[in-house]
Scaffold this motif. Structure first.
Motif, PDB file in Angstrom:
ATOM      1  N   HIS A  81       0.865  -1.182   0.000  1.00 26.53           N
ATOM      2  CA  HIS A  81       0.000   0.000   0.000  1.00 26.53           C
ATOM      3  C   HIS A  81       0.895   1.223   0.000  1.00 26.53           C
ATOM      4  O   HIS A  81       2.029   1.182   0.465  1.00 26.53           O
ATOM      5  CB  HIS A  81      -0.857   0.052   1.262  1.00 26.53           C
ATOM      6  CG  HIS A  81      -2.169  -0.654   1.133  1.00 26.53           C
ATOM      7  ND1 HIS A  81      -2.912  -0.657  -0.014  1.00 26.53           N
ATOM      8  CD2 HIS A  81      -2.886  -1.373   2.027  1.00 26.53           C
ATOM      9  CE1 HIS A  81      -4.014  -1.352   0.179  1.00 26.53           C
ATOM     10  NE2 HIS A  81      -4.012  -1.808   1.395  1.00 26.53           N
ATOM     11  N   GLN A  82       0.310   2.340  -0.428  1.00 26.54           N
ATOM     12  CA  GLN A  82       1.114   3.563  -0.520  1.00 26.54           C
ATOM     13  C   GLN A  82       1.743   3.939   0.822  1.00 26.54           C
ATOM     14  O   GLN A  82       2.901   4.356   0.874  1.00 26.54           O
ATOM     15  CB  GLN A  82       0.211   4.698  -1.031  1.00 26.54           C
ATOM     16  CG  GLN A  82       0.945   5.896  -1.524  1.00 26.54           C
ATOM     17  CD  GLN A  82       1.825   5.571  -2.725  1.00 26.54           C
ATOM     18  OE1 GLN A  82       2.865   4.905  -2.589  1.00 26.54           O
ATOM     19  NE2 GLN A  82       1.430   6.017  -3.883  1.00 26.54           N
ATOM     20  N   THR A  83       0.997   3.796   1.903  1.00 21.09           N
ATOM     21  CA  THR A  83       1.532   4.233   3.197  1.00 21.09           C
ATOM     22  C   THR A  83       2.787   3.457   3.562  1.00 21.09           C
ATOM     23  O   THR A  83       3.816   4.043   3.898  1.00 21.09           O
ATOM     24  CB  THR A  83       0.475   4.064   4.295  1.00 21.09           C
ATOM     25  OG1 THR A  83      -0.077   2.762   4.172  1.00 21.09           O
ATOM     26  CG2 THR A  83      -0.614   5.093   4.173  1.00 21.09           C
ATOM     27  N   ALA A 130      -3.778  11.361  10.789  1.00 25.77           N
ATOM     28  CA  ALA A 130      -3.502  11.850   9.438  1.00 25.77           C
ATOM     29  C   ALA A 130      -4.546  11.337   8.464  1.00 25.77           C
ATOM     30  O   ALA A 130      -5.246  10.362   8.733  1.00 25.77           O
ATOM     31  CB  ALA A 130      -2.119  11.397   9.005  1.00 25.77           C
ATOM     32  N   GLY A 172      -4.908  10.613   4.131  1.00 22.94           N
ATOM     33  CA  GLY A 172      -4.197  10.602   2.855  1.00 22.94           C
ATOM     34  C   GLY A 172      -4.791   9.587   1.911  1.00 22.94           C
ATOM     35  O   GLY A 172      -5.756   8.901   2.236  1.00 22.94           O
ATOM     36  N   MET A 173      -4.198   9.508   0.733  1.00 19.67           N
ATOM     37  CA  MET A 173      -4.666   8.594  -0.307  1.00 19.67           C
ATOM     38  C   MET A 173      -3.472   8.127  -1.129  1.00 19.67           C
ATOM     39  O   MET A 173      -2.442   8.802  -1.173  1.00 19.67           O
ATOM     40  CB  MET A 173      -5.608   9.331  -1.269  1.00 19.67           C
ATOM     41  CG  MET A 173      -6.872   9.848  -0.637  1.00 19.67           C
ATOM     42  SD  MET A 173      -7.841  10.760  -1.861  1.00 19.67           S
ATOM     43  CE  MET A 173      -8.398   9.423  -2.914  1.00 19.67           C
ATOM     44  N   GLU A 199      -3.160   8.418  -4.121  1.00 23.21           N
ATOM     45  CA  GLU A 199      -2.927   9.428  -5.161  1.00 23.21           C
ATOM     46  C   GLU A 199      -2.008  10.549  -4.700  1.00 23.21           C
ATOM     47  O   GLU A 199      -1.410  11.231  -5.514  1.00 23.21           O
ATOM     48  CB  GLU A 199      -4.258  10.042  -5.614  1.00 23.21           C
ATOM     49  CG  GLU A 199      -5.092   9.144  -6.507  1.00 23.21           C
ATOM     50  CD  GLU A 199      -5.969   8.180  -5.726  1.00 23.21           C
ATOM     51  OE1 GLU A 199      -5.683   7.941  -4.525  1.00 23.21           O
ATOM     52  OE2 GLU A 199      -6.929   7.643  -6.299  1.00 23.21           O
ATOM     53  N   ASP A 257     -13.935  12.095  -0.819  1.00 25.12           N
ATOM     54  CA  ASP A 257     -14.209  12.097   0.623  1.00 25.12           C
ATOM     55  C   ASP A 257     -15.023  13.334   0.967  1.00 25.12           C
ATOM     56  O   ASP A 257     -14.930  14.369   0.301  1.00 25.12           O
ATOM     57  CB  ASP A 257     -12.895  12.129   1.423  1.00 25.12           C
ATOM     58  CG  ASP A 257     -12.214  10.778   1.430  1.00 25.12           C
ATOM     59  OD1 ASP A 257     -12.913   9.754   1.510  1.00 25.12           O
ATOM     60  OD2 ASP A 257     -10.972  10.737   1.354  1.00 25.12           O
ATOM     61  N   ARG A 284     -17.894   9.648   2.949  1.00 30.15           N
ATOM     62  CA  ARG A 284     -17.361   9.464   1.600  1.00 30.15           C
ATOM     63  C   ARG A 284     -18.473   9.655   0.577  1.00 30.15           C
ATOM     64  O   ARG A 284     -19.586   9.196   0.801  1.00 30.15           O
ATOM     65  CB  ARG A 284     -16.802   8.042   1.449  1.00 30.15           C
ATOM     66  CG  ARG A 284     -15.584   7.796   2.260  1.00 30.15           C
ATOM     67  CD  ARG A 284     -15.095   6.363   2.084  1.00 30.15           C
ATOM     68  NE  ARG A 284     -15.926   5.401   2.765  1.00 30.15           N
ATOM     69  CZ  ARG A 284     -15.785   5.053   4.040  1.00 30.15           C
ATOM     70  NH1 ARG A 284     -14.845   5.585   4.761  1.00 30.15           N
ATOM     71  NH2 ARG A 284     -16.583   4.164   4.569  1.00 30.15           N
ATOM     72  N   LYS A 340     -17.550   8.642  -2.496  1.00 30.48           N
ATOM     73  CA  LYS A 340     -17.221   7.457  -3.294  1.00 30.48           C
ATOM     74  C   LYS A 340     -17.722   6.211  -2.561  1.00 30.48           C
ATOM     75  O   LYS A 340     -17.803   6.202  -1.326  1.00 30.48           O
ATOM     76  CB  LYS A 340     -15.718   7.377  -3.532  1.00 30.48           C
ATOM     77  CG  LYS A 340     -14.904   7.327  -2.262  1.00 30.48           C
ATOM     78  CD  LYS A 340     -13.439   7.501  -2.532  1.00 30.48           C
ATOM     79  CE  LYS A 340     -12.676   7.657  -1.244  1.00 30.48           C
ATOM     80  NZ  LYS A 340     -11.327   8.126  -1.420  1.00 30.48           N
ATOM     81  N   GLY A 359      -8.722  -0.423   7.273  1.00 33.23           N
ATOM     82  CA  GLY A 359      -7.764   0.310   6.435  1.00 33.23           C
ATOM     83  C   GLY A 359      -7.704  -0.219   5.014  1.00 33.23           C
ATOM     84  O   GLY A 359      -7.037   0.354   4.157  1.00 33.23           O
ATOM     85  N   ASN A 373      -9.561  -0.876   1.528  1.00 33.95           N
ATOM     86  CA  ASN A 373     -10.758  -0.398   0.830  1.00 33.95           C
ATOM     87  C   ASN A 373     -11.419  -1.528   0.058  1.00 33.95           C
ATOM     88  O   ASN A 373     -10.789  -2.154  -0.799  1.00 33.95           O
ATOM     89  CB  ASN A 373     -10.387   0.703  -0.171  1.00 33.95           C
ATOM     90  CG  ASN A 373      -9.889   1.951   0.532  1.00 33.95           C
ATOM     91  OD1 ASN A 373      -9.787   1.982   1.759  1.00 33.95           O
ATOM     92  ND2 ASN A 373      -9.580   2.978  -0.235  1.00 33.95           N
TER      93      ASN A 373
HETATM   94  P1  ADP Z   1      -4.064   4.167   1.683  1.00 36.24           P
HETATM   95  O1  ADP Z   1      -3.070   3.378   0.942  1.00 36.24           O
HETATM   96  O2  ADP Z   1      -3.492   5.331   2.454  1.00 36.24           O
HETATM   97  O3  ADP Z   1      -5.055   3.363   2.501  1.00 36.24           O
HETATM   98  P2  ADP Z   1      -6.168   4.513  -0.223  1.00 36.24           P
HETATM   99  O4  ADP Z   1      -6.046   5.360  -1.426  1.00 36.24           O
HETATM  100  O5  ADP Z   1      -6.291   3.048  -0.353  1.00 36.24           O
HETATM  101  O6  ADP Z   1      -4.890   4.927   0.601  1.00 36.24           O
HETATM  102  O7  ADP Z   1      -7.357   5.003   0.701  1.00 36.24           O
HETATM  103  C1  ADP Z   1      -7.561   6.352   0.912  1.00 36.24           C
HETATM  104  C2  ADP Z   1      -8.906   6.585   1.572  1.00 36.24           C
HETATM  105  O8  ADP Z   1      -8.874   6.125   2.928  1.00 36.24           O
HETATM  106  C3  ADP Z   1      -9.265   8.046   1.695  1.00 36.24           C
HETATM  107  O9  ADP Z   1      -9.776   8.588   0.507  1.00 36.24           O
HETATM  108  C4  ADP Z   1     -10.289   8.013   2.819  1.00 36.24           C
HETATM  109  O10 ADP Z   1     -11.569   7.628   2.359  1.00 36.24           O
HETATM  110  C5  ADP Z   1      -9.743   6.935   3.723  1.00 36.24           C
HETATM  111  N1  ADP Z   1      -8.985   7.561   4.813  1.00 36.24           N
HETATM  112  C6  ADP Z   1      -7.658   7.748   4.902  1.00 36.24           C
HETATM  113  N2  ADP Z   1      -7.327   8.366   6.050  1.00 36.24           N
HETATM  114  C7  ADP Z   1      -8.495   8.607   6.716  1.00 36.24           C
HETATM  115  C8  ADP Z   1      -8.841   9.252   7.955  1.00 36.24           C
HETATM  116  N3  ADP Z   1      -7.934   9.759   8.774  1.00 36.24           N
HETATM  117  N4  ADP Z   1     -10.163   9.316   8.292  1.00 36.24           N
HETATM  118  C9  ADP Z   1     -11.097   8.809   7.475  1.00 36.24           C
HETATM  119  N5  ADP Z   1     -10.836   8.190   6.305  1.00 36.24           N
HETATM  120  C10 ADP Z   1      -9.563   8.093   5.923  1.00 36.24           C
END
Ligand code: ADP
Length: 547
Positions: free
Chosen positions: A249-251, A343, A345-346, A348, A425, A440, A442, A449, A451
């Motif tokens: 995952h990106q994180t 935090a 993030g996404m 993207e 979001d 959301r 979307k 964590g 999706n």
């Molecule tokens: P990652 O790899 O960071 O999980 P994704 O692109 O798969 O990234 O998921 C991003 C989505 O996760 C965001 O658009 C949002 O809907 C959700 N998200 C991320 N951080 C939070 C947060 N702190 N609170 C609520 N939703 C979050």
């Protein structure tokens, strides 16, 4: 492969002028580590699956990257080719990225939970030439799965198997033979180093459009975020970073793989989430920083509290990826004795907002932070007009770290001519510019964590012979945040039960984590006059509010 990263060129001049794009690649950062601290520990990888710990100094890591790059080159990989890997956290994944960066190739990490359905789409769409998989992970034979997919993937030349026993093993093809002293080695390694605006990473999001989207990133888009992130969190080469959250995952990729190289910091990697082992690693390795979504924070806080053995070296836990309950933040802070940074993030654009380590404690339990340097936010209504503080609307982001575009899907880039990206979001800003994600627009469910691509799962259920209508919605779960429930209207005279639904979806060979964990069968679903299913009413039904 032709990377249509159309969002890069229009913002280059301004991003460089503002100092956000510094034109440094992972090759530059790694070279600096080797020069400045060759014998310091770069990486410690604990594989619980393989009962093994691997360590590399910076010199050893760079040497291994060269070796694997030469191996990839022998397999025919050249600049612009895609190398996919379906690997758990560990040194193989880190080295593969560094090796790809030597050749100008693009690494495409895919999640270990993905099965035939997700992989066949992604590997075909990315035109992957090489894919690297573990022989087995968590009792599943990845090598066999890939063999089964090969015929449908004409671009795929090689399946490389970590811990494989034959000619196709990672050891035989990539890491074993020491090729770095060969006469032609230097020429191969220097021939096509990527530039800072070349695509070097391709990562698929689950998406809401029914098929995954390939997010393209460059050194500039990724490092502009990592530099700002590390600066805000006051991280340096003296820190020790634990990454147990998936590097596919990106994180995990940005902050467990790339950030330690940028900082010259020791990365500690863990392949299977086991909070007791993570706590032990923190103590043994002197870990100062880690991050993960809410289940990681919940579990780590619980085991540390239960064992009564503190983790004094841990300074900061950054939590992101899903809604973060305030009570969890408070509980975790007292159990871990660490600063909890919230935090949002996404894939993207990386982490976009974070709280500050020095913020009042309440900020991280009530907000998802304020923008990092190089990021602007807007919260807008349906007509794209800015909303005042406190009001909830669609969240738009303009970030130096915004991606280059979706591979072969530029019409879905969701980024306007001024660079504003529509996140999907819903959020509100407070009077101090701190953000809170409020839902959301979307259609995804975030399970721990991860999706879940709701539309995709619904589409598969629609194909079930007994299903007339289906809608999947989230219901709350204490540990995972959300789980998925399917509401189904059967066809006349037909019936479906939980076991039947699960068996059907398993047959489709999708990630098991995507399968709904509850089924509600109804004669009809609430709908608008136009026939659109009212998911909010289904969610209320699940909460018992109405029935
Ligand atoms: P990652 O790899 O960071 O999980 P994704 O692109 O798969 O990234 O998921 C991003 C989505 O996760 C965001 O658009 C949002 O809907 C959700 N998200 C991320 N951080 C939070 C947060 N702190 N609170 C609520 N939703 C979050």
């Amino acid at each position: 492969m032709d990377f249509d990263a159309v969002l890069i060129a229009p913002r280059r001049a301004a991003s460089v002028a503002a100092g956000h794009w510094q034109d440094r690649t992972i090759n530059d950062y790694l070279a600096a580590c080797v020069q400045e601290r060759p014998d310091a520990t770069a990486l410690t990888a604990l594989s619980i699956e393989r009962q093994h710990v691997t360590r590399f100094t910076w010199r050893e890591l760079a040497r291994m990257a060269d070796r694997v790059a030469l191996g990839l080159s022998r397999l025919g990989i050249v600049a612009g080719d895609v190398v996919s890997c379906q690997l758990p956290n560990g040194w193989h994944l880190s080295v593969l990225y560094l090796a790809c960066a030597r050749l100008g190739a693009v690494l495409n990490p895919v999640m270990p939970i993905f099965r035939e359905r997700e992989l066949s789409f992604m590997l075909a769409h990315a035109h992957s030439k090489v894919v690297v998989v573990p022989k087995a992970f968590r009792g599943f034979d990845h090598a066999q799965m890939l063999q089964g997919l090969r015929d449908a993937l004409p671009a795929l030349r090689h399946v490389v198997v970590v811990d494989g026993e034959g000619d196709d093993s990672f050891e035989a093809l990539l890491s074993g033979p020491p090729r770095e002293d060969d006469a032609d080695a230097a020429a191969i390694l220097l021939r096509s180093l990527p530039g800072p605006d070349d695509v070097t990473q391709l990562i698929y999001t689950s998406g809401t459009t029914g098929e995954p989207k390939g997010v393209m990133h460059t050194a500039n888009t990724l490092f502009s975020n990592i530099v700002a992130y590390a600066g805000r969190l006051q991280l340096s080469g003296d820190d020790v970073v634990l990454m147990a959250s998936p590097m596919a995952h990106q994180t995990g990729f940005m902050y467990g793989l790339m950030m330690p190289v940028m900082l010259g910091a020791h990365a500690v990697l863990q392949d299977i989430w086991d909070p007791a082992r993570a706590a032990a690693l923190i103590r043994e390795q002197g870990v100062t920083f880690t991050m993960g979504s809410t289940p990681f924070l919940t579990d780590l806080a619980r085991v540390v509290a239960e064992s009564g053995t503190p983790v004094p070296s841990l300074r900061t836990f950054l939590c992101a990826g899903a809604p973060i309950p305030g009570a969890l933040v408070e509980r975790a802070r007292s159990a871990l004795g660490a600063t909890i940074v919230s935090a949002w993030g996404m894939s993207e654009n990386g982490a976009v907002t974070t709280t500050l380590p020095d913020d009042a404690e309440a900020r991280s339990s009530t907000t998802d932070g304020c923008p990092l340097p190089g990021v602007e936010l807007r919260v807008v209504d349906g007509a794209d007009a800015d909303l005042p503080a406190g009001q909830t609307g669609r969240l738009l982001v303009r970030a130096c770290s915004n991606f280059g575009g979706y591979l072969q899907r530029p019409h879905l880039n969701n980024t306007d001519a001024e660079g504003w990206f529509d996140t999907g979001d819903l959020a509100r800003l407070d009077a101090h510019g701190y953000l809170r994600i409020a839902g959301r627009s979307k259609d995804v469910i975030i399970r721990g964590g991860e999706n879940i691509p709701v539309l995709e799962v619904e589409t598969l259920l629609y194909r079930h012979p007994a299903v007339a209508q289906v809608a999947i919605v989230a219901y709350p779960d204490a540990r995972l945040g959300e789980r998925a429930c399917a509401f189904v209207v059967p066809r006349p005279g037909q019936s479906i039960d939980m076991a039947g639904m699960v068996a059907w979806l398993r047959q489709q060979k999708m990630a098991l984590q995507y399968i709904p964990e509850k089924l509600v069968v109804r004669d009809a679903l609430p709908a608008t006059p136009a026939g659109k299913i009212q998911k909010f009413r289904l969610r209320e039904m699940l909460l018992g509010a109405t029935d």
